[in-house]
Design a protein around this motif. Structure first.
Motif, PDB file in Angstrom:
ATOM      1  N   ARG A 241       0.832  -1.214   0.000  1.00  0.00           N
ATOM      2  CA  ARG A 241       0.000   0.000   0.000  1.00  0.00           C
ATOM      3  C   ARG A 241       0.861   1.257   0.000  1.00  0.00           C
ATOM      4  N   ASN A 242       1.868   1.282   0.861  1.00  0.00           N
ATOM      5  CA  ASN A 242       2.716   2.472   0.951  1.00  0.00           C
ATOM      6  C   ASN A 242       3.514   2.696  -0.323  1.00  0.00           C
ATOM      7  N   TRP A 243       3.906   1.585  -0.987  1.00  0.00           N
ATOM      8  CA  TRP A 243       4.616   1.758  -2.250  1.00  0.00           C
ATOM      9  C   TRP A 243       3.691   2.312  -3.330  1.00  0.00           C
ATOM     10  N   LEU A 244       2.434   1.877  -3.337  1.00  0.00           N
ATOM     11  CA  LEU A 244       1.487   2.420  -4.306  1.00  0.00           C
ATOM     12  C   LEU A 244       1.279   3.910  -4.079  1.00  0.00           C
ATOM     13  N   VAL A 245       1.144   4.295  -2.818  1.00  0.00           N
ATOM     14  CA  VAL A 245       0.987   5.720  -2.501  1.00  0.00           C
ATOM     15  C   VAL A 245       2.231   6.489  -2.922  1.00  0.00           C
ATOM     16  N   THR A 246       3.411   5.904  -2.648  1.00  0.00           N
ATOM     17  CA  THR A 246       4.669   6.572  -3.000  1.00  0.00           C
ATOM     18  C   THR A 246       4.788   6.760  -4.508  1.00  0.00           C
ATOM     19  N   MET A 247       4.436   5.745  -5.273  1.00  0.00           N
ATOM     20  CA  MET A 247       4.576   5.830  -6.720  1.00  0.00           C
ATOM     21  C   MET A 247       3.573   6.804  -7.335  1.00  0.00           C
ATOM     22  N   ARG A 248       2.408   6.953  -6.713  1.00  0.00           N
ATOM     23  CA  ARG A 248       1.364   7.786  -7.308  1.00  0.00           C
ATOM     24  C   ARG A 248       1.371   9.218  -6.768  1.00  0.00           C
TER      25      ARG A 248
ATOM     26  N   GLY B  70       5.878  -3.204   8.174  1.00  0.00           N
ATOM     27  CA  GLY B  70       5.587  -2.924   6.772  1.00  0.00           C
ATOM     28  C   GLY B  70       5.926  -1.500   6.387  1.00  0.00           C
ATOM     29  N   VAL B  71       5.572  -0.550   7.258  1.00  0.00           N
ATOM     30  CA  VAL B  71       5.935   0.853   7.024  1.00  0.00           C
ATOM     31  C   VAL B  71       7.448   1.002   6.985  1.00  0.00           C
ATOM     32  N   GLY B  72       8.120   0.348   7.934  1.00  0.00           N
ATOM     33  CA  GLY B  72       9.571   0.455   8.005  1.00  0.00           C
ATOM     34  C   GLY B  72      10.267  -0.140   6.795  1.00  0.00           C
ATOM     35  N   LEU B  73       9.769  -1.253   6.271  1.00  0.00           N
ATOM     36  CA  LEU B  73      10.378  -1.863   5.090  1.00  0.00           C
ATOM     37  C   LEU B  73      10.252  -0.962   3.872  1.00  0.00           C
ATOM     38  N   GLN B  74       9.089  -0.350   3.706  1.00  0.00           N
ATOM     39  CA  GLN B  74       8.926   0.571   2.583  1.00  0.00           C
ATOM     40  C   GLN B  74       9.826   1.790   2.751  1.00  0.00           C
ATOM     41  N   ALA B  75       9.927   2.293   3.981  1.00  0.00           N
ATOM     42  CA  ALA B  75      10.815   3.428   4.241  1.00  0.00           C
ATOM     43  C   ALA B  75      12.259   3.059   3.974  1.00  0.00           C
ATOM     44  N   LEU B  76      12.621   1.833   4.318  1.00  0.00           N
ATOM     45  CA  LEU B  76      13.999   1.385   4.126  1.00  0.00           C
ATOM     46  C   LEU B  76      14.393   1.413   2.661  1.00  0.00           C
TER      47      LEU B  76
END
Length: 269
Positions: free
Chosen positions: A10-17, A113-119
């Protein structure tokens, strides 16, 4: 993983968009300016030499390498804290905190999950900064890969650990910027990102040792500047992991009550 992986996606989708590139530029500018100003000062003021006092306090005479590793660690720390610590207050601002609290999912996997996307995003920013440092002439010796990997894992645990109690403080106070900036200024002063903590008075050095970022930074510098075997860096790695896990446990204990306070405050507003 049933919660961590969907959160990561989810966080990656938000980041990409809807990624705010100003965050990327702002974080990158901090690291680049730190290294660039250190490079100018080293050559224009220091004549290309570091004083003997610096070598004794820092454990190395490589001033530019010392500052470059510190700047990379600072970028990593700030960005990871911003993503993980602000996760819950962001959920509150978006109106999804109540549904998250009611969902049958533990908080730790969500934060992982948040931390992995941030990493992943933070590593990209650090790599770009290091490329700039190499471009202007900073030369880092080849690191010991095993020690470097262990130091990276320990640093990730340390930063994740201090982010969780900070998240509880943020959501309890209903405010993020003053809280996070106070932590960043404090860490910048006592953790040794740009100068050796040995320059500080003893009380401030002891305060710095209580933060796992300090021992993580020593381990990262040892791996990249001194390339010792893993056994030589083990004390700092173990201290970093122990402090990071201690902060994490305390943070998880505080986060539940903090969420309830935030929900009650929102309901009475």
């Amino acid at each position: 993983m049933a919660t961590a992986v969907p959160t990561l996606r989810r966080n990656w989708l938000v980041t990409m968009r809807a990624y705010q590139w100003t965050y990327f530029v702002g974080t990158l500018a901090t690291g680049i300016l730190t290294v660039g100003l250190a490079y100018l000062a080293y050559h224009a003021i220091g004549g290309g030499r570091a004083g003997g006092g610096f070598a004794t306090a820092a454990g190395t005479a490589d001033y530019l390498g010392y500052v470059t590793v510190g700047a990379a660690a600072s970028m990593f720390t700030v960005r990871m804290v911003l993503w993980v610590a602000k996760a819950q207050i962001t959920e509150q601002r978006e109106g999804t905190l109540e549904s998250q609290v009611l969902a049958p999912a533990r908080r730790l996997p969500y934060l992982v999950g948040v931390g992995l996307q941030a990493l992943t995003t933070t590593v990209v920013e650090v790599v770009v900064m290091l490329a700039f440092a190499i471009m202007i002439g900073v030369r880092l010796p080849a690191p010991d890969p095993v020690t470097l990997f262990a130091a990276f894992v320990a640093a990730s645990v340390a930063v994740f650990g201090i982010s969780v109690p900070l998240s509880a403080i943020m959501i309890t106070a209903g405010e993020a910027h003053i809280t996070q900036n106070t932590l960043f200024v404090g860490m910048g002063l006592v953790c040794g990102f740009t100068f050796p903590p040995a320059y500080l008075p003893d009380p401030l050095r002891w305060l710095g040792e209580a933060l796992p970022v300090t021992s993580a930074l020593r381990a990262l510098r040892a791996a990249t500047l001194d390339h010792p075997p893993l056994s030589a860096a083990a004390p700092d790695l173990l201290l970093c992991l122990a402090l990071g896990l201690a902060y994490l446990i305390v943070g998880l204990r505080l986060l539940g009550p903090a969420e309830r306070v935030a929900i009650q405050r929102g309901g009475s507003a």
